[in-house]
Write a protein that holds these residues in place. Structure first.
Motif, short mmCIF file in Angstrom:
data_model
loop_
_atom_site.label_atom_id
_atom_site.label_comp_id
_atom_site.label_asym_id
_atom_site.label_seq_id
_atom_site.Cartn_x
_atom_site.Cartn_y
_atom_site.Cartn_z
N GLN A 1 16.84 31.58 12.20
CA GLN A 1 15.59 31.62 12.95
C GLN A 1 15.85 31.55 14.45
O GLN A 1 15.21 32.24 15.24
CB GLN A 1 14.67 30.48 12.53
CG GLN A 1 14.09 30.65 11.16
CD GLN A 1 13.37 29.41 10.65
OE1 GLN A 1 13.61 28.30 11.14
NE2 GLN A 1 12.51 29.59 9.66
N LEU A 2 16.80 30.73 14.84
CA LEU A 2 17.11 30.59 16.26
C LEU A 2 17.79 31.83 16.84
O LEU A 2 17.67 32.11 18.02
CB LEU A 2 18.00 29.35 16.49
CG LEU A 2 17.29 28.01 16.28
CD1 LEU A 2 18.31 26.88 16.28
CD2 LEU A 2 16.23 27.79 17.35
N LEU A 3 18.49 32.57 15.99
CA LEU A 3 19.22 33.73 16.49
C LEU A 3 18.38 35.01 16.55
O LEU A 3 18.93 36.09 16.78
CB LEU A 3 20.49 33.96 15.66
CG LEU A 3 21.58 32.91 15.89
CD1 LEU A 3 22.77 33.18 14.99
CD2 LEU A 3 21.99 32.87 17.35
N VAL A 4 17.09 34.88 16.37
CA VAL A 4 16.21 36.03 16.61
C VAL A 4 16.35 36.42 18.08
O VAL A 4 16.30 37.59 18.44
CB VAL A 4 14.74 35.69 16.23
CG1 VAL A 4 13.79 36.77 16.71
CG2 VAL A 4 14.64 35.51 14.72
N GLN A 5 16.57 35.42 18.93
CA GLN A 5 16.87 35.66 20.34
C GLN A 5 18.32 35.25 20.59
O GLN A 5 18.82 34.30 19.98
CB GLN A 5 15.94 34.86 21.24
CG GLN A 5 14.50 35.27 21.09
CD GLN A 5 13.57 34.42 21.95
OE1 GLN A 5 13.96 33.37 22.45
NE2 GLN A 5 12.36 34.89 22.13
N GLU A 6 18.99 35.93 21.49
CA GLU A 6 20.41 35.69 21.76
C GLU A 6 20.66 34.26 22.25
O GLU A 6 19.95 33.75 23.11
CB GLU A 6 20.89 36.69 22.81
CG GLU A 6 22.38 36.73 22.97
CD GLU A 6 22.81 37.85 23.89
OE1 GLU A 6 23.30 38.87 23.37
OE2 GLU A 6 22.65 37.70 25.11
N LYS A 7 21.69 33.64 21.67
CA LYS A 7 22.07 32.27 22.03
C LYS A 7 23.58 32.14 21.94
O LYS A 7 24.24 32.82 21.19
CB LYS A 7 21.45 31.26 21.05
CG LYS A 7 19.98 31.41 20.83
CD LYS A 7 19.24 30.19 21.20
CE LYS A 7 17.75 30.26 21.07
NZ LYS A 7 17.08 31.52 21.08
N ASN A 8 24.12 31.19 22.72
CA ASN A 8 25.53 30.85 22.56
C ASN A 8 25.65 29.61 21.68
O ASN A 8 24.64 29.00 21.31
CB ASN A 8 26.22 30.67 23.93
CG ASN A 8 25.66 29.51 24.72
OD1 ASN A 8 25.32 28.46 24.17
ND2 ASN A 8 25.55 29.69 26.03
N GLY A 9 26.86 29.25 21.32
CA GLY A 9 27.08 28.13 20.42
C GLY A 9 26.52 26.82 20.94
O GLY A 9 25.92 26.04 20.20
N PHE A 10 26.72 26.56 22.24
CA PHE A 10 26.22 25.33 22.83
C PHE A 10 24.70 25.24 22.74
O PHE A 10 24.14 24.21 22.38
CB PHE A 10 26.67 25.23 24.30
CG PHE A 10 26.16 24.01 25.00
CD1 PHE A 10 26.73 22.77 24.76
CD2 PHE A 10 25.11 24.11 25.91
CE1 PHE A 10 26.25 21.63 25.41
CE2 PHE A 10 24.62 22.98 26.55
CZ PHE A 10 25.21 21.75 26.31
N GLU A 11 24.03 26.35 23.05
CA GLU A 11 22.56 26.38 22.95
C GLU A 11 22.11 26.14 21.51
O GLU A 11 21.14 25.42 21.27
CB GLU A 11 22.02 27.73 23.43
CG GLU A 11 22.18 27.96 24.91
CD GLU A 11 21.81 29.39 25.31
OE1 GLU A 11 21.15 29.53 26.36
OE2 GLU A 11 22.18 30.35 24.60
N LEU A 12 22.83 26.75 20.56
CA LEU A 12 22.48 26.58 19.15
C LEU A 12 22.56 25.11 18.74
O LEU A 12 21.65 24.59 18.09
CB LEU A 12 23.40 27.41 18.26
CG LEU A 12 22.99 28.83 18.00
CD1 LEU A 12 24.09 29.56 17.24
CD2 LEU A 12 21.69 28.91 17.26
#
Length: 135
Positions: A50-61
């Motif tokens: 769900q969170l990766l629908v928008q681009e994220k890096n590992g720290f943000e995740l």
């Protein structure tokens, strides 16, 4: 090597482990904690997707998952990268390197379809987990 490990275990049984006493309640608590970890894997998978629908890096995740109450990665962030690698191998996510030398992740079209299917199903967590293990 095996004999050395057996000898080490015997030695530890005689010295270190003799001082350990687990009550039945403590054993039950440990088993419950292990079961809880296993059950959360499905929730974690869905939350990451769900969170990766928008681009994220590992720290943000990790930060966003912590905000959702997912604590699985606090002591072992490497587990997140293993999960991300599996998702990438199954072509559910795509990664790109930025100039700042951080790796960003985002759902692919295939990943979005899997997430949509999982959201529609009554057994959405099981479905997504089974798809990942079969893929």
């Amino acid at each position: 090597m095996e004999d050395r490990l057996k000898n080490l275990k015997k030695s530890m049984d005689r010295t270190v482990f003799t001082q350990l006493n687990f009550t039945d309640q403590h054993r039950k608590d440990i088993r419950d904690k292990i079961k809880q970890q296993d059950e959360n894997e499905e929730d974690v998978l869905l939350a990451v997707m769900q969170l990766l629908v928008q681009e994220k890096n590992g720290f943000e995740l990790v930060k966003l998952l912590r905000g959702r109450g997912v604590r699985k990665f606090e002591d072992n962030e490497g587990f997140l990268y293993i999960l991300l690698h599996r998702l990438e191998q199954n072509q559910w996510i795509h990664s790109t390197w930025k100039e700042s030398k951080e790796k960003n992740y985002r759902l692919t079209d295939k990943g979005k379809k899997i997430l949509q299917k999982a959201s529609k199903k009554q057994t959405k967590y099981r479905f997504a987990l089974n798809e990942l293990h079969e893929g």
